[in-house]
Scaffold this motif. Structure first.
Motif, PDB file in Angstrom:
ATOM      1  N   VAL A 424      43.098  39.358  38.677  1.00  0.00           N
ATOM      2  CA  VAL A 424      42.551  38.282  39.502  1.00  0.00           C
ATOM      3  C   VAL A 424      42.214  38.849  40.878  1.00  0.00           C
ATOM      4  O   VAL A 424      43.093  39.385  41.564  1.00  0.00           O
ATOM      5  CB  VAL A 424      43.555  37.121  39.653  1.00  0.00           C
ATOM      6  N   ILE A 425      40.938  38.761  41.276  1.00  0.00           N
ATOM      7  CA  ILE A 425      40.562  39.268  42.596  1.00  0.00           C
ATOM      8  C   ILE A 425      40.361  38.143  43.608  1.00  0.00           C
ATOM      9  O   ILE A 425      40.317  38.382  44.811  1.00  0.00           O
ATOM     10  CB  ILE A 425      39.309  40.161  42.519  1.00  0.00           C
ATOM     11  N   SER A 426      40.224  36.902  43.149  1.00  0.00           N
ATOM     12  CA  SER A 426      40.271  35.744  44.037  1.00  0.00           C
ATOM     13  C   SER A 426      40.604  34.540  43.184  1.00  0.00           C
ATOM     14  O   SER A 426      40.316  34.513  41.984  1.00  0.00           O
ATOM     15  CB  SER A 426      38.932  35.526  44.764  1.00  0.00           C
ATOM     16  N   GLY A 479      45.460  39.189  42.736  1.00  0.00           N
ATOM     17  CA  GLY A 479      46.273  40.383  42.622  1.00  0.00           C
ATOM     18  C   GLY A 479      47.155  40.438  41.403  1.00  0.00           C
ATOM     19  O   GLY A 479      47.856  41.430  41.193  1.00  0.00           O
ATOM     20  N   THR A 480      47.134  39.392  40.573  1.00  0.00           N
ATOM     21  CA  THR A 480      47.980  39.376  39.383  1.00  0.00           C
ATOM     22  C   THR A 480      47.204  39.832  38.155  1.00  0.00           C
ATOM     23  O   THR A 480      45.983  39.717  38.091  1.00  0.00           O
ATOM     24  CB  THR A 480      48.550  37.970  39.125  1.00  0.00           C
ATOM     25  N   LYS A 481      47.945  40.353  37.170  1.00  0.00           N
ATOM     26  CA  LYS A 481      47.349  40.690  35.882  1.00  0.00           C
ATOM     27  C   LYS A 481      47.487  39.482  34.964  1.00  0.00           C
ATOM     28  O   LYS A 481      48.562  38.865  34.895  1.00  0.00           O
ATOM     29  CB  LYS A 481      48.052  41.901  35.268  1.00  0.00           C
ATOM     30  N   VAL A 482      46.404  39.150  34.280  1.00  0.00           N
ATOM     31  CA  VAL A 482      46.406  37.962  33.418  1.00  0.00           C
ATOM     32  C   VAL A 482      45.725  38.286  32.089  1.00  0.00           C
ATOM     33  O   VAL A 482      45.041  39.309  31.949  1.00  0.00           O
ATOM     34  CB  VAL A 482      45.675  36.769  34.089  1.00  0.00           C
ATOM     35  N   ARG A 483      45.908  37.394  31.143  1.00  0.00           N
ATOM     36  CA  ARG A 483      45.212  37.464  29.864  1.00  0.00           C
ATOM     37  C   ARG A 483      44.201  36.326  29.848  1.00  0.00           C
ATOM     38  O   ARG A 483      44.536  35.183  30.146  1.00  0.00           O
ATOM     39  CB  ARG A 483      46.208  37.291  28.713  1.00  0.00           C
ATOM     40  N   VAL A 484      42.941  36.653  29.550  1.00  0.00           N
ATOM     41  CA  VAL A 484      41.891  35.642  29.595  1.00  0.00           C
ATOM     42  C   VAL A 484      41.109  35.628  28.289  1.00  0.00           C
ATOM     43  O   VAL A 484      41.100  36.616  27.540  1.00  0.00           O
ATOM     44  CB  VAL A 484      40.920  35.884  30.772  1.00  0.00           C
TER      45      VAL A 484
END
Length: 502
Positions: A424-426, A479-484
């Protein structure tokens, strides 16, 4: 580096991509083929071209550019000079091929710059100049504006002159090749000194409060068989060192023109306190606070683009790099002549094959350096150049953004329903009211379940494979890692939307 491309057997989507990219030229009214009269002007100029009397053909210049580049603007030579350095920086002598007031001159002013469309380059000058006679190709006798710098042991400039001279580049290096030689310890003395001087110029940049966003850049690459891929990679160290020589030249050009009270600068205001305050809050939220004790330029250099949270900070820092423009003057020197990201007065002067304004800066600086008044045709053009360059820059930015969106949509169109890892960049929290809201991501307005309307949050995510930045629905924290999950991809509208996998 992350690469991805359309599967070669997906003919219907390949055709749709080609059509969409071709439509961009019409939609944006990009320049078409070079007019015959302007091409004849260029061919005549090449046929009658005369080399300068000054001879630097014994100097072992080299060029460092992207591997496939043939429009080579700059060539470099560095040697030790006592405890300091002597730097020769040759810039393509484009002015000697363009007759002021002619058809070629008029067409270059209409274009403003070279446009790098994914389906083909739209050059500022005809190829007979930009990729042949005017390009500093290895082994070719060329005319150039040669900047001669004397630097002290800290790489601070102690003297500078510029003159027209004949020269011949010996070697064409790619950034990857140059970096590999430096890393392996097999680099030539010129390359070794580029690293030495480059590192010292970086230290000087830090001392004067300069800043740069060393973010991985997405680039559309056309493959030999007609396919496309998107490449994204952090900047190589040699790119920064090479850029420092160009920045040094641009600052010297600005100083010459300010002292001579005629010219055109590239200016940028300092970030306002509100933007700096907002950025400071974001750095705290992302776990690497900027306390303001060091300059924001120094802080940005500490960030690692491979770290998800720090990559999000780099994206947020873009708000600090706004308001760049061109400032022309003739007589009255501008009060605010600083390019804040560089931390000094600065002028574009090192890419005349690809950018219109550099041609005028070069001839003005050469005249002033040798005690002559700036040419009348160059002075007369100064008031019109800021408008020309602003329009051209805006068009190039729109084309780049829309082309990237188009290729991203094509790369993903066969993957609807699939899941990806992303950063996530924003992001934004869900809204409490039911009023409509527009998503401001690069892929346009987000609506319904894909966007920021109603009670759904949204944000911008970056996936690594393929290298794509897109809008995503959900409660997202920068800044978090996510699954999309990919929920839609439309080549024609250039829109890609993901949703957060709970």
């Amino acid at each position: 580096m992350s690469h991805h491309r359309l599967a070669p057997n997906v003919h219907e989507h390949t055709n749709a991509l080609e059509e969409a990219l071709g439509a961009l030229r019409t939609e944006l009214e990009l320049p078409g083929p070079y007019p015959d009269e302007a091409v004849r002007d260029a061919e005549a100029a090449v046929a009658s071209h005369r080399m300068p009397a000054s001879d630097l053909t014994d100097v072992e210049f080299l060029t460092i550019d992207p591997e496939s580049s043939t429009d080579l603007d700059q060539a470099l030579f560095i040697e030790r000079d006592g405890t300091g350095y002597k730097v020769l920086y040759a810039i393509a002598d484009v002015p000697s091929f363009v007759v002021p007031g002619g058809a070629l001159d008029a067409e270059t002013r209409r274009r403003g710059q070279t446009f790098y469309a994914p389906d083909g380059r739209i050059p500022l000058h005809p190829e007979v100049i930009s990729e042949q006679a005017g390009s500093l190709l290895a082994g070719q006798l060329c005319s150039a504006f040669v900047w001669e710098f004397r630097l002290d042991d800290a790489a601070e400039v102690t003297s500078v002159t510029v003159r027209r001279a004949r020269m011949r580049s010996r070697t064409k290096l790619s950034y990857k090749g140059a970096q590999a030689e430096l890393d392996a310890g097999t680099a030539t003395p010129v390359l070794q000194l580029l690293k030495e001087v480059g590192l010292k110029r970086v230290a000087l940049e830090r001392a004067r409060g300069g800043a740069s966003l060393n973010m991985p850049e997405q680039e559309i690459v056309q493959l030999p068989d007609g396919g496309y891929r998107i490449a994204a990679a952090p900047q190589l160290p040699v790119e920064d060192w090479n850029a420092q020589i160009s920045l040094m030249t641009g600052m010297a050009a600005a100083r010459l023109m300010l002292d001579g009270k005629v010219g055109i600068l590239r200016t940028m205001p300092s970030p306002d306190e509100r933007s700096l305050g907002h950025f400071r809050i974001q750095t705290e939220a992302l776990g690497k606070p900027w306390d303001g004790e060091v300059s924001y330029g120094e802080y940005l250099r500490t960030l690692d683009p491979l770290d998800p949270r720090q990559l999000a900070i780099l994206h947020s820092a873009g708000m600090l790099f706004r308001g760049a423009s061109y400032t022309a003057f003739d007589g009255d020197v501008p009060e605010d002549a600083i390019q804040s990201a560089i931390g000094a007065a600065y002028a574009h002067t090192t890419a005349p094959l690809r950018r219109l304004v550099d041609r005028f800066v070069l001839v003005i600086c050469e005249a002033l350096s040798n005690g002559r008044p700036a040419p009348g045709w160059a002075r007369e053009a100064l008031p019109s150049l800021p408008v020309i360059m602003a329009g051209s820059d805006q068009l190039a930015s729109r084309m780049e953004r829309m082309a990237l969106d188009t290729v991203e949509a094509a790369l993903l169109v066969n993957h609807i329903g699939q899941e990806f890892d992303a950063i996530v960049i924003s992001g934004s929290k869900p809204q409490k009211d039911n009023g409509g809201g527009n998503g401001n991501g690069r892929n346009g307005t987000a609506n319904g379940r894909n966007g920021a309307n109603g009670n759904g949050g949204s944000g911008i995510i970056q996936i690594a494979e393929p290298a794509v930045t897109a809008r995503c629905a959900g409660d997202l924290e920068p800044g978090t890692k996510v699954r999309v999950r990919l929920i839609s991809s439309d080549i024609a509208t250039r829109e890609v939307h993901f949703e957060l996998v709970e």
